[in-house]
Design an enzyme around this catalytic site. Structure first.
Site, mmCIF file in Angstrom:
data_model
loop_
_atom_site.group_PDB
_atom_site.id
_atom_site.type_symbol
_atom_site.label_atom_id
_atom_site.label_comp_id
_atom_site.label_asym_id
_atom_site.label_seq_id
_atom_site.Cartn_x
_atom_site.Cartn_y
_atom_site.Cartn_z
ATOM 1 N N ARG A 70 -23.042 0.223 -17.823
ATOM 2 C CA ARG A 70 -21.891 0.347 -18.730
ATOM 3 C C ARG A 70 -21.759 -0.944 -19.523
ATOM 4 N NH1 ARG A 70 -18.402 4.522 -17.447
ATOM 5 N NH2 ARG A 70 -16.634 3.421 -18.332
ATOM 6 N N HIS A 73 -13.810 3.509 21.510
ATOM 7 C CA HIS A 73 -14.943 4.396 21.788
ATOM 8 C C HIS A 73 -14.456 5.835 21.867
ATOM 9 C CE1 HIS A 73 -18.702 5.830 23.454
ATOM 10 N NE2 HIS A 73 -17.992 6.493 24.366
#
Ligand code: NAD
Length: 493
Positions: free
Chosen positions: A293, A466
């Site tokens: 861009r 976990h």
């Protein structure tokens, strides 16, 4: 009245700057030429592309493409149909929700807004030309330019005809193309290529340089490439497109067989050449130009006021406090040097507002993450291995594969790895690179640790819940010291 703070452009840089300035008690105005606030990111960039990425990923999963096996989850799927119109409508609803959110934030905090194109006519003066032609001049003590960027084009290709598209059009196709060529393997090429590949297009990516995602750690880039190839992408690197000719009919030659209906009429045949001068023809119904861009500085009045820009890139030159060569005029985001990323622009927006309010606004450019929203995602922060080698920095590396992470296995998203690079002497984290599920979220931990100058040992000693994907980050940190638990490796005393 004379505003304390006037922003031209309401993308993530501009609207965040305005809100922060208003929070700090500055009288604030925003000039925006488009109907909706939010700039490229909210209207024709990050947000609509993520809406389509999520929809198309869901579709690819249900189609059992890209290695997804829905039946293994015990789910049987009957006839599956793509309703592209509805998918596009949802995308637009997401855009409207977020852009109207910016409008509400502006109103809630008392920011005045002006619809029109802003142009600086003198120090402290901005002329606003409304769409219906009416002009008015606003006065401000601080003017912030935040007009962002537009897609770069290549002189050998037309835009908007013969099936050549920029990212803007590629977000609103009415049919799934049979064959899509993507020129440029940066974030836009791989993200929008992913959307259309998942919906059924055959996608060929042509990249000038020798790796996809140039600048990204090359091990991560290679791994990403092999994952995308498994998903059906054809990828040519070190390849230059020499030109094209019209195919005269659908380049896919299989109109009507694609998932979303007929492929685009017409089509072209691109000729690409590799480093060994070997030529290859790439037929395509549509061609996405994703070659970067350029800053959008037209209409701002920079040249007339002698506001300096970089030769070549056209980016506006600013000092450490974002001030341009004209006192009281600042520039942020894609207009100035640095990565063209919404979150970089936001940080600069906050900083420039704080500076205008007499506070020490600052951006830490060493910890700007970058993310590519393919699936799996790619995310990185800090230095790549190549950059560290080039700079002669001694480092230790810890890597951990997602196939050894319980949550990734439960999700059937086992591809990819986390890699942490830490200073050999101090253990300070210098770079973190991830390709894997939700890498965009996982990178946040790495950014925070680096912001605090933390070490791999800091991550390794931090309790991670976990079973979660972030455990893979912790295991990579343990692996820096050769003591990852869930893979066999060097054992340390
Ligand atoms: P980019 O600079 O990221 O990638 C452009 C790619 O095109 C590069 O790999 C370059 O080597 C290649 N290229 C250039 N000229 C070429 C040519 N003639 N033939 C073949 N390849 C060529 O640009 P982009 O993907 O267009 O994105 C534009 C900007 O927007 C970037 O700064 C990007 O970071 C940003 N962006 C970011 C995200 C994100 O953070 N997820 C998403 C979209 C866009």
């Amino acid at each position: 009245m004379t505003y304390d703070f006037l922003v031209i452009g309401s993308g993530p840089g501009g609207y965040v700057a305005a809100i922060r300035a208003a929070q700090l008690g500055l009288s604030t105005a925003v000039v925006e030429k488009e109907e909706r606030f939010g700039g490229t990111c909210l209207n024709i960039g990050c947000i609509p592309s993520k809406a389509l990425l999520d929809s198309s990923e869901l579709y690819a999963r249900l189609c059992q493409r890209d290695g997804h096996d829905i039946s293994a989850h015990g789910i049987k799927i009957g006839k599956l149909e793509l309703d592209l119109k509805a998918m596009m409508a949802r995308k637009q609803q997401v855009v409207e929700k977020l852009t109207s959110g910016v409008d509400q934030l502006f109103k809630g905090i008392g920011i005045r807004t002006f619809r029109g194109t802003g142009r600086i006519t003198a120090a402290g003066k901005v002329e606003v030309s409304a769409p219906e032609g009416r002009k008015q001049t606003l006065s401000a003590r601080n003017i912030v330019l935040a007009t962002g960027s537009v897609p770069a084009t290549l002189p050998i290709f037309p835009t908007g005809k013969d099936g050549f598209l920029t990212s803007t059009e590629a977000l609103s196709l009415k049919n799934v193309p049979g064959k899509m060529a993507v020129i440029g393997a940066g974030a836009i090429g791989l993200e929008l290529g992913s959307v259309w590949a998942r919906l059924g297009a055959e996608v060929t990516v042509i990249e000038l340089l020798d790796q996809i995602l140039p600048g990204m750690d090359s091990e991560i880039s290679r791994r990403t490439r092999s994952i995308l190839v498994k998903q059906g992408f054809q990828i040519l690197t070190g390849a230059r497109v020499l030109g094209y000719e019209k195919a005269g009919k659908s380049a896919s030659g299989k109109a009507g067989k694609t998932a979303g209906g007929k492929s685009a009429a017409g089509g072209v045949i691109l000729t690409a050449e590799d480093r060994g001068s070997k030529k290859q023809q790439v037929p395509a119904d549509v061609v996405l130009l994703a070659v970067g861009r350029r800053p959008y500085t037209e209409d701002l009045g920079l040249a007339e006021l002698g506001i300096k820009t970089e030769e070549g890139s056209g980016r506006i030159i600013v000092d450490g406090g974002f001030q341009t060569s004209l006192a009281g005029v600042y520039a942020i985001g894609d207009l100035i040097p640095g990565p063209m990323l919404a979150h970089k622009a936001e940080e600069e927006g906050m900083a420039v507002a704080e500076i205008a309010a007499g506070k020490p606004g600052e951006v830490n450019y060493r910890t700007i993450p970058s993310v590519v929203y393919t699936w799996p995602e790619v995310a990185s922060v800090g230095k790549s291995e190549e950059a560290l080698k080039e700079q002669g920095v001694e480092y230790r590396k810890g890597a951990f594969p997602f196939r050894a992470n319980g949550r990734a296995v439960a999700m059937s998203s086992e591809e990819g790895l986390v890699k942490i690079l830490a200073d050999s002497r101090t253990d300070r984290v210098l770079g973190v690179h991830i390709v894997g599920p939700w890498a965009s979220d996982l990178i946040a931990e790495a950014v925070t640790v680096m912001e605090f100058g933390g070490s791999a040992e800091d991550i390794a000693r931090t309790v991670h819940a976990h079973p979660t994907l972030p455990e893979a980050v912790r295991e990579a940190a343990l692996a820096v010291d050769g003591r990852a638990i869930h893979v066999l490796g060097r054992k340390k005393s």
